[in-house]
Design an enzyme around this catalytic site. Structure first.
Site, PDB file in Angstrom:
ATOM      1  N   GLU A  98       0.822  -1.199   0.000  1.00  0.00           N
ATOM      2  CA  GLU A  98       0.000   0.000   0.000  1.00  0.00           C
ATOM      3  C   GLU A  98       0.862   1.257   0.000  1.00  0.00           C
ATOM      4  O   GLU A  98       1.918   1.303   0.618  1.00  0.00           O
ATOM      5  CB  GLU A  98      -0.946  -0.017   1.200  1.00  0.00           C
ATOM      6  CG  GLU A  98      -1.970  -1.134   1.060  1.00  0.00           C
ATOM      7  CD  GLU A  98      -3.069  -1.125   2.104  1.00  0.00           C
ATOM      8  OE1 GLU A  98      -4.210  -1.437   1.744  1.00  0.00           O
ATOM      9  OE2 GLU A  98      -2.803  -0.811   3.278  1.00  0.00           O
ATOM     10  N   CYS A 111       3.408   8.548   1.233  1.00  0.00           N
ATOM     11  CA  CYS A 111       3.885   7.594   2.233  1.00  0.00           C
ATOM     12  C   CYS A 111       4.162   6.269   1.524  1.00  0.00           C
ATOM     13  O   CYS A 111       3.262   5.643   0.976  1.00  0.00           O
ATOM     14  CB  CYS A 111       2.804   7.446   3.309  1.00  0.00           C
ATOM     15  SG  CYS A 111       3.252   6.304   4.614  1.00  0.00           S
ATOM     16  N   CYS A 118       6.199  -6.924   7.521  1.00  0.00           N
ATOM     17  CA  CYS A 118       7.265  -6.408   8.386  1.00  0.00           C
ATOM     18  C   CYS A 118       7.644  -7.485   9.378  1.00  0.00           C
ATOM     19  O   CYS A 118       6.804  -8.267   9.810  1.00  0.00           O
ATOM     20  CB  CYS A 118       6.790  -5.156   9.132  1.00  0.00           C
ATOM     21  SG  CYS A 118       8.109  -4.314  10.046  1.00  0.00           S
ATOM     22  N   CYS A 122       5.829  -4.990  16.101  1.00  0.00           N
ATOM     23  CA  CYS A 122       5.391  -3.997  17.085  1.00  0.00           C
ATOM     24  C   CYS A 122       3.941  -4.320  17.472  1.00  0.00           C
ATOM     25  O   CYS A 122       3.111  -4.627  16.607  1.00  0.00           O
ATOM     26  CB  CYS A 122       5.504  -2.585  16.522  1.00  0.00           C
ATOM     27  SG  CYS A 122       7.205  -2.145  16.110  1.00  0.00           S
ATOM     28  N   CYS A 125       0.725  -2.448  15.733  1.00  0.00           N
ATOM     29  CA  CYS A 125       0.764  -2.119  14.300  1.00  0.00           C
ATOM     30  C   CYS A 125       0.118  -3.207  13.454  1.00  0.00           C
ATOM     31  O   CYS A 125       0.369  -4.403  13.656  1.00  0.00           O
ATOM     32  CB  CYS A 125       2.216  -1.917  13.865  1.00  0.00           C
ATOM     33  SG  CYS A 125       2.367  -1.515  12.109  1.00  0.00           S
ATOM     34  N   GLU A 172      10.213  -2.018   7.543  1.00  0.00           N
ATOM     35  CA  GLU A 172      11.272  -1.275   8.230  1.00  0.00           C
ATOM     36  C   GLU A 172      12.335  -0.920   7.183  1.00  0.00           C
ATOM     37  O   GLU A 172      13.102  -1.795   6.751  1.00  0.00           O
ATOM     38  CB  GLU A 172      11.859  -2.138   9.361  1.00  0.00           C
ATOM     39  CG  GLU A 172      13.144  -1.599   9.970  1.00  0.00           C
ATOM     40  CD  GLU A 172      13.100  -0.131  10.377  1.00  0.00           C
ATOM     41  OE1 GLU A 172      12.141   0.290  11.052  1.00  0.00           O
ATOM     42  OE2 GLU A 172      14.036   0.607   9.998  1.00  0.00           O
ATOM     43  N   SER A 203      11.693   6.756   8.239  1.00  0.00           N
ATOM     44  CA  SER A 203      11.258   6.466   9.602  1.00  0.00           C
ATOM     45  C   SER A 203      11.710   5.071   9.995  1.00  0.00           C
ATOM     46  O   SER A 203      11.537   4.116   9.233  1.00  0.00           O
ATOM     47  CB  SER A 203       9.733   6.564   9.688  1.00  0.00           C
ATOM     48  OG  SER A 203       9.298   6.272  11.003  1.00  0.00           O
ATOM     49  N   LEU A 226       9.622   6.096  18.622  1.00  0.00           N
ATOM     50  CA  LEU A 226      10.101   5.862  19.985  1.00  0.00           C
ATOM     51  C   LEU A 226       9.020   5.190  20.843  1.00  0.00           C
ATOM     52  O   LEU A 226       9.228   4.117  21.399  1.00  0.00           O
ATOM     53  CB  LEU A 226      10.553   7.195  20.591  1.00  0.00           C
ATOM     54  CG  LEU A 226      11.430   7.099  21.826  1.00  0.00           C
ATOM     55  CD1 LEU A 226      12.680   6.272  21.575  1.00  0.00           C
ATOM     56  CD2 LEU A 226      11.817   8.490  22.315  1.00  0.00           C
ATOM     57  N   HIS A 227       7.905   5.842  21.012  1.00  0.00           N
ATOM     58  CA  HIS A 227       6.708   5.260  21.643  1.00  0.00           C
ATOM     59  C   HIS A 227       6.775   4.974  23.135  1.00  0.00           C
ATOM     60  O   HIS A 227       5.759   4.610  23.739  1.00  0.00           O
ATOM     61  CB  HIS A 227       6.249   3.976  20.936  1.00  0.00           C
ATOM     62  CG  HIS A 227       6.044   4.125  19.466  1.00  0.00           C
ATOM     63  ND1 HIS A 227       5.433   5.231  18.909  1.00  0.00           N
ATOM     64  CD2 HIS A 227       6.376   3.315  18.423  1.00  0.00           C
ATOM     65  CE1 HIS A 227       5.391   5.073  17.599  1.00  0.00           C
ATOM     66  NE2 HIS A 227       5.961   3.940  17.274  1.00  0.00           N
ATOM     67  N   ASN A 302      -4.361   4.430  16.030  1.00  0.00           N
ATOM     68  CA  ASN A 302      -5.417   4.076  15.082  1.00  0.00           C
ATOM     69  C   ASN A 302      -5.805   2.620  15.286  1.00  0.00           C
ATOM     70  O   ASN A 302      -4.928   1.767  15.354  1.00  0.00           O
ATOM     71  CB  ASN A 302      -4.925   4.292  13.646  1.00  0.00           C
ATOM     72  CG  ASN A 302      -4.677   5.762  13.370  1.00  0.00           C
ATOM     73  OD1 ASN A 302      -5.553   6.590  13.587  1.00  0.00           O
ATOM     74  ND2 ASN A 302      -3.468   6.091  12.928  1.00  0.00           N
ATOM     75  N   CYS A 345      -1.722   5.860   9.916  1.00  0.00           N
ATOM     76  CA  CYS A 345      -0.500   5.247  10.443  1.00  0.00           C
ATOM     77  C   CYS A 345      -0.808   3.898  11.069  1.00  0.00           C
ATOM     78  O   CYS A 345      -1.706   3.781  11.895  1.00  0.00           O
ATOM     79  CB  CYS A 345       0.118   6.110  11.543  1.00  0.00           C
ATOM     80  SG  CYS A 345       0.613   7.728  11.016  1.00  0.00           S
TER      81      CYS A 345
END
Ligand code: SAH
Length: 368
Positions: A98, A111, A118, A122, A125, A172, A203, A226-227, A302, A345
Site C-alpha cells: 500500500e 507515504c 514487516c 510492534c 501495528c 522497516e 522512519s 520511539l513510543h 489508530n 499510520c
C-alpha cells in the site's frame, strides 16, 4: 510441471543515476545516457522507448534487449473523505503493498512502503500482523512514486503534487537498506523527482547500525518511532528495543544530527490509552531526550484488528503535549488522516486475499 516463464532482464527502474551510468558504460555507451533516460522515465513519466527522441534506433534496440521497465500495478485506488488517497499495488503474483498520498494546504506527502509486511512485530501495528514476506526492490519502491505521480497528474484536482516523501508505509526501511537508498537518491535527484534532502524522511523503529550507515551514505531527514520513555515499556511495544535499547538508539540519533547544526530528529510517539500516555511518561521522555535537537510527533493510536489498545483521550494527549512543551520540546499532534479507508499510520496491510475477504465481509456475505 512447467515453471512459469520468468524474465531475467534487469528492471531499469532498479538503478539510481550512478547505477544507470554503470549500466550504460557496461554496454559500451556514454554515461550521459543515464541522465537522459532518468529524465524520460522519472521526470516525463515516459517508458515507451520509441518516444525517447534523443535515443537512436540502435540504442533503443539495445535497451529493449538488455532491460525492461517493471512497475507495480494498481489493483485499486481509494479516496478518503478528507482527500487522502490509498493505492493497493500488486508487486508479484502473491504480494501487494500500500502507498498513501496525504494532501495538505501547502504540501503533498507520499507515504511509501519498503517491504511486503514487516518482521519487527510492534504490538500496536497492523502491518506486523501479516508477518514478513520479502524486501521490495528499488524499482518497486521508486515505482510507487512513479505510479502515484502519474495518477495524481491525471487526477481531476490536478494541483496535487508530491512535495514530500516519507518512508513510513509498510516495512522497516533500514532492514532493506540497499534497495531503499538508491530509491531515495532518485527521489532527490535533480533530473528525477528533485526533492530536497529534508523533504525525504526515513522512519525507523530504531535500527542502530542502519542509522549510522544512513548518516554516512544518504543523510535524509530521520524519524524515529520511539513510543516509550523507558526500556521496560519499549521492549513490550517495539521488540527491536531488546536488540537496540533506548540509550544506544539515542546515541545513534545524536551522531546522526552531529554533522549538520540545523538537523533534528523527529520522534514519533503513538498515544495508547493508559499504556504510555501519562504526564509522568511525558516527563521521563523529556529527560531522556534532553540535548537532542528534536521535534515530537504524537500519533493518536489508530484502531487495528486484533490489537487490544485504545486511543488516548484528547485530554490525555493535550496534557502530554503540554508537559513536553514545558520542558521545551517542540510537539505536534499528528492529525489522523484517511482512517475511513484504513490508510492511517499503522493500518497498512497489503495482502490481496485479506483485502478481498474483508471487502466481502463488509458487503455482508460472510460465507468466505
Ligand atoms: N518501521 C518504520 C516505518 C513505519 S512508519 C517505523 O517503525 O518507523 C509507521 C509509523 O506508524 C510508525 O511510527 C509506527 O510506529 C506508527 N504506527 C504503527 N501502528 C500504529 C497505529 N495502530 N496507530 C498509530 N500509529 C501507528
Amino acid at each position: 510441471m512447467t515453471e512459469p516463464v520468468t524474465t531475467t532482464r534487469p528492471n531499469l527502474l532498479d538503478f539510481d543515476a550512478a547505477g544507470l551510468a554503470s549500466f550504460f558504460v557496461a554496454h559500451g555507451q556514454p554515461a550521459y545516457r543515464a541522465t537522459q533516460l532518468i529524465k524520460w522515465v522519472h521526470q516525463q513519466g515516459v517508458l515507451d522507448l520509441d518516444l525517447m527522441t534523443n535515443f537512436g534506433r540502435g540504442l533503443r534496440e539495445l535497451l529493449r534487449e538488455t532491460g525492461e521497465f517493471r512497475l507495480p500495478e494498481i489493483i485499486s485506488a481509494q479516496e478518503s473523505a478528507d482527500g487522502t488517497l490509498k493505492w493497493l499495488l500488486r508487486v508479484d503474483n502473491g504480494n501487494a503493498i500500500e502507498t498513501v498520498f496525504i494532501p495538505e494546504m501547502d504540501r503533498g506527502t507520499l507515504c511509501v512502503s519498503s517491504q511486503v509486511g514487516c518482521a519487527l512485530n510492534c504490538s500496536f501495528c497492523a502491518t506486523a500482523r501479516q508477518g514478513f514476506s520479502r524486501n521490495l526492490s528499488t524499482g518497486e519502491i521508486i515505482g510507487q512514486v512513479w505510479v502515484a505521480a502519474r495518477y495524481l497528474g491525471q487526477h481531476p484536482k490536478t494541483q496535487r503534487r508530491i512535495t514530500n516523501v516519507v518512508m513510513m508505509g509498510m516495512g522497516e526501511p533500514l532492514m532493506n537498506f540497499d534497495a531503499v537508498v538508491p530509491a531515495m537518491r532518485l527521489m532527490m535527484e535533480d533530473n528525477a523527482y528533485n526533492l530536497g534532502r529534508k523533504r525525504v524522511t526515513l522512519s525507523t523503529a530504531g535500527h542502530v547500525p542502519g542509522i549510522d550507515r544512513l548518516r554516512e551514505e544518504c543523510p535524509v531527514a530521520l524519524a524515529v518511532s520511539l513510543h516509550a520513555p523507558n526500556d521496560e515499556l519499549r521492549n513490550e511495544l517495539v521488540p527491536l528495543n531488546r536488540t537496540y535499547p533506548i540509550a544506544e538508539l539515542l546515541d545513534a540519533c545524536r551522531r546522526y544530527v552531529s554533522n549538520n547544526p540545523h538537523d533534528q530528529i523527529t520522534f514519533e510517539y503513538v498515544m495508547l490509552d493508559g499504556v504510555n500516555d501519562t504526564p509522568a511518561h511525558a516527563r521521563q521522555l523529556a529527560r531522556v531526550l534532553r540535548g537532542i535537537p528534536s521535534k515530537m510527533n504524537l500519533i493518536p493510536f489508530n484502531p487495528v484488528v486484533g490489537a487490544h489498545y485504545r486511543r488516548s483521550t484528547p485530554e490525555a494527549i493535550d496534557a502530554f503535549r503540554r508537559e513536553l512543551a514545558k520542558a521545551g520540546l517542540l510537539t505536534i499532534t499528528r492529525k489522523t488522516r484517511g482512517e475511513d479507508i484504513d490508510a492511517a499510520c499503522g493500518q497498512l496491510v497489503g495482502r490481496v486475499a485479506a483485502k478481498a475477504a474483508r471487502h466481502r465481509a463488509a458487503q455482508g456475505s460472510l460465507d468466505v
